[in-house]
Design an enzyme around this catalytic site. Structure first.
Site, PDB file in Angstrom:
ATOM      1  N   LYS A 181      10.723  -1.501  -2.967  1.00  0.00           N
ATOM      2  CA  LYS A 181      11.416  -0.510  -3.322  1.00  0.00           C
ATOM      3  C   LYS A 181      12.638  -0.332  -2.929  1.00  0.00           C
ATOM      4  O   LYS A 181      13.504  -1.799  -3.442  1.00  0.00           O
ATOM      5  CB  LYS A 181      12.028   0.953  -2.094  1.00  0.00           C
ATOM      6  CG  LYS A 181      10.318   0.654  -2.040  1.00  0.00           C
ATOM      7  CD  LYS A 181      10.083   1.925  -2.750  1.00  0.00           C
ATOM      8  CE  LYS A 181       8.516   2.905  -2.354  1.00  0.00           C
ATOM      9  NZ  LYS A 181       7.326   2.239  -1.724  1.00  0.00           N
TER      10      LYS A 181
HETATM   11  C1  LIG Z   1       5.525   8.985  -3.159  1.00  0.00           C
HETATM   12  C2  LIG Z   1       4.987   8.049  -2.632  1.00  0.00           C
HETATM   13  N1  LIG Z   1       4.967   8.628  -1.520  1.00  0.00           N
HETATM   14  C3  LIG Z   1       5.072   7.744   0.185  1.00  0.00           C
HETATM   15  C4  LIG Z   1       4.664   6.990  -0.159  1.00  0.00           C
HETATM   16  C5  LIG Z   1       4.077   5.807   1.437  1.00  0.00           C
HETATM   17  O1  LIG Z   1       5.312   5.403   1.655  1.00  0.00           O
HETATM   18  P1  LIG Z   1       4.664   4.152   3.057  1.00  0.00           P
HETATM   19  O2  LIG Z   1       4.497   2.523   1.708  1.00  0.00           O
HETATM   20  O3  LIG Z   1       6.180   3.308   3.608  1.00  0.00           O
HETATM   21  O4  LIG Z   1       3.947   4.284   3.792  1.00  0.00           O
HETATM   22  C6  LIG Z   1       4.790   5.810  -1.457  1.00  0.00           C
HETATM   23  C7  LIG Z   1       4.445   3.937  -1.090  1.00  0.00           C
HETATM   24  O5  LIG Z   1       5.080   3.306  -1.972  1.00  0.00           O
HETATM   25  C8  LIG Z   1       4.962   6.061  -2.571  1.00  0.00           C
HETATM   26  O6  LIG Z   1       5.399   5.488  -3.581  1.00  0.00           O
END
Ligand SMILES: Cc1ncc(COP(=O)(O)O)c(C=O)c1O
Length: 366
Positions: A181
């Site tokens: 990110k």
């Molecule tokens: C659009 C979106 N929502 C939620 C998430 C979930 O995040 P995490 O990987 O921190 O659980 C991601 C992960 O890249 C994502 O791209």
């Protein structure tokens, strides 16, 4: 191999981490948590931020904090990561899917209203790959039908919609701080809101639903341990100090690829901008004209030492949801084409301009 992503950790990360180690504050009780929550909230323009252990955890908390439960419906795109659908299903609710816009990859806002029923409780808008969802039509629908907006801004730190920060629109908005990110905490996420009661519910749900007022270890509902550690918040704070620099670098990577690849036959390049935002290029996404071209290109890039990732796989085609009897016979042609024909190339913050040029040359010469 040129990796799809490498994070940039060249600020105060080491200094703040050493502070954690020397002071002994390594759990979620440490002072960096509050500071990271406050500073990130200020950056996004929200009153409250609740730091958690992942973006997926933040979505679980958002759904439950809004008391979305058994039998409720939540409208969301089919083309996204599994986390939003998983959170809704885990809460006993039903995801109602919508097809995508072929150019922005976001939910097709013109198809949402037809999916609203008396059971609809929320719209879950997911900003995908660096361009924001067209939020105004969604906000209008939320007002008209009295629906909550959950805004998944996991991929768009620092992006704006019509000049206002993404993540500032949802009744609850969420971010992820995974290392691919714009800013990272290693693993991590945040749920954000302007409503003090919702913020309190989010805090409670991340911490095993301990009751702030009741006797310790007596519980009235179930939560999770989704707490972020002080170590993670220390990294996040150092990253936040550099966020503007990161955004400029990501946009420079995007612009350089746009220039290098502009006449590439057989591929759709990402939109550089829409009427309401400039691309922030969470990833640099290519959509091939055919699935065969996509697969061949990915294979050739691998042989040439360039890593890629395929696009998300649609929710209505997920084996796990088919097994649950969900989305039977549903079809979303745009989302299906994106899932089959799309992939993204190295565009992480640690990518050097020489490597970028190498990747572009390899693609052009395939
Ligand atoms: C659009 C979106 N929502 C939620 C998430 C979930 O995040 P995490 O990987 O921190 O659980 C991601 C992960 O890249 C994502 O791209």
């Amino acid at each position: 191999m040129i990796p799809v992503n490498t994070p940039l950790l060249n600020g105060n990360e080491e200094k703040y981490l050493l502070e954690c180690l020397r002071s002994g504050w390594i759990s979620s009780e440490g002072p960096f948590i509050k500071e990271f929550e406050e500073k990130f909230s200020e950056y996004i323009g929200r009153k409250f931020g609740v730091a958690v252990s992942s973006g997926s955890g933040a979505l679980d908390i958002a759904v439950r904090a809004l008391k979305i439960g058994s039998g409720d419906e939540v409208i969301m795109p089919s083309f996204t990561i599994i986390s939003p659908a998983q959170s809704v299903i885990s809460a006993g609710s039903i995801p109602v899917l919508v097809d995508s816009d072929p150019l922005t990859f976001n939910i097709d806002v013109t198809q949402i209203e037809a999916k609203i029923t008396p059971k609809t409780k929320a719209i879950l808008a997911v900003h995908i790959y660096g361009l924001p969802v067209d939020l105004d039509p969604i906000l209008k629908l939320c007002k008209k039908y009295k629906l909550y907006l959950i805004e998944d801004a996991a991929e768009v730190h620092g992006q704006t919609y019509k000049g206002k920060p993404c993540g500032s629109f949802g009744d609850i908005s969420i971010f992820s701080f995974y290392p691919n990110k714009h800013i990272t905490t290693g693993e991590g996420g945040m749920a954000m809101t302007d409503n003090p009661e919702l913020a309190e519910r989010c805090r409670k749900l991340r911490n095993l639903a301990f009751e702030p007022e009741a006797r310790r270890f007596v519980h009235y509902e179930l939560g999770w341990n989704y707490r972020m550690t002080n170590l993670q918040a220390a990294i996040g704070l150092a990253q936040l100090e550099k966020i503007q620099e990161h955004i400029i670098k990501k946009r420079a990577i995007g612009a350089a690829y746009q220039k290098e690849l502009k006449d590439l036959p057989g591929f759709q390049l990402p939109l550089a901008k829409t009427a309401y935002a400039e691309n922030i290029y969470w990833v640099f996404a290519l959509v091939a004209d055919t699935q065969e071209l996509c697969e061949n290109t990915v294979a050739k890039l691998k042989t040439a030492g360039v890593d890629t990732r395929p696009f998300f796989w649609c929710m209505h085609e997920q084996p796990v949801f088919k097994d649950l009897g969900l989305f039977v016979n549903e079809k979303y042609p745009v989302a299906e084409k994106l899932a089959r024909n799309g992939f993204y190339i190295p565009a992480g913050l640690g990518l050097s301009l020489e490597d970028l040029k190498r990747v572009a040359d390899i693609i052009k010469n395939l």
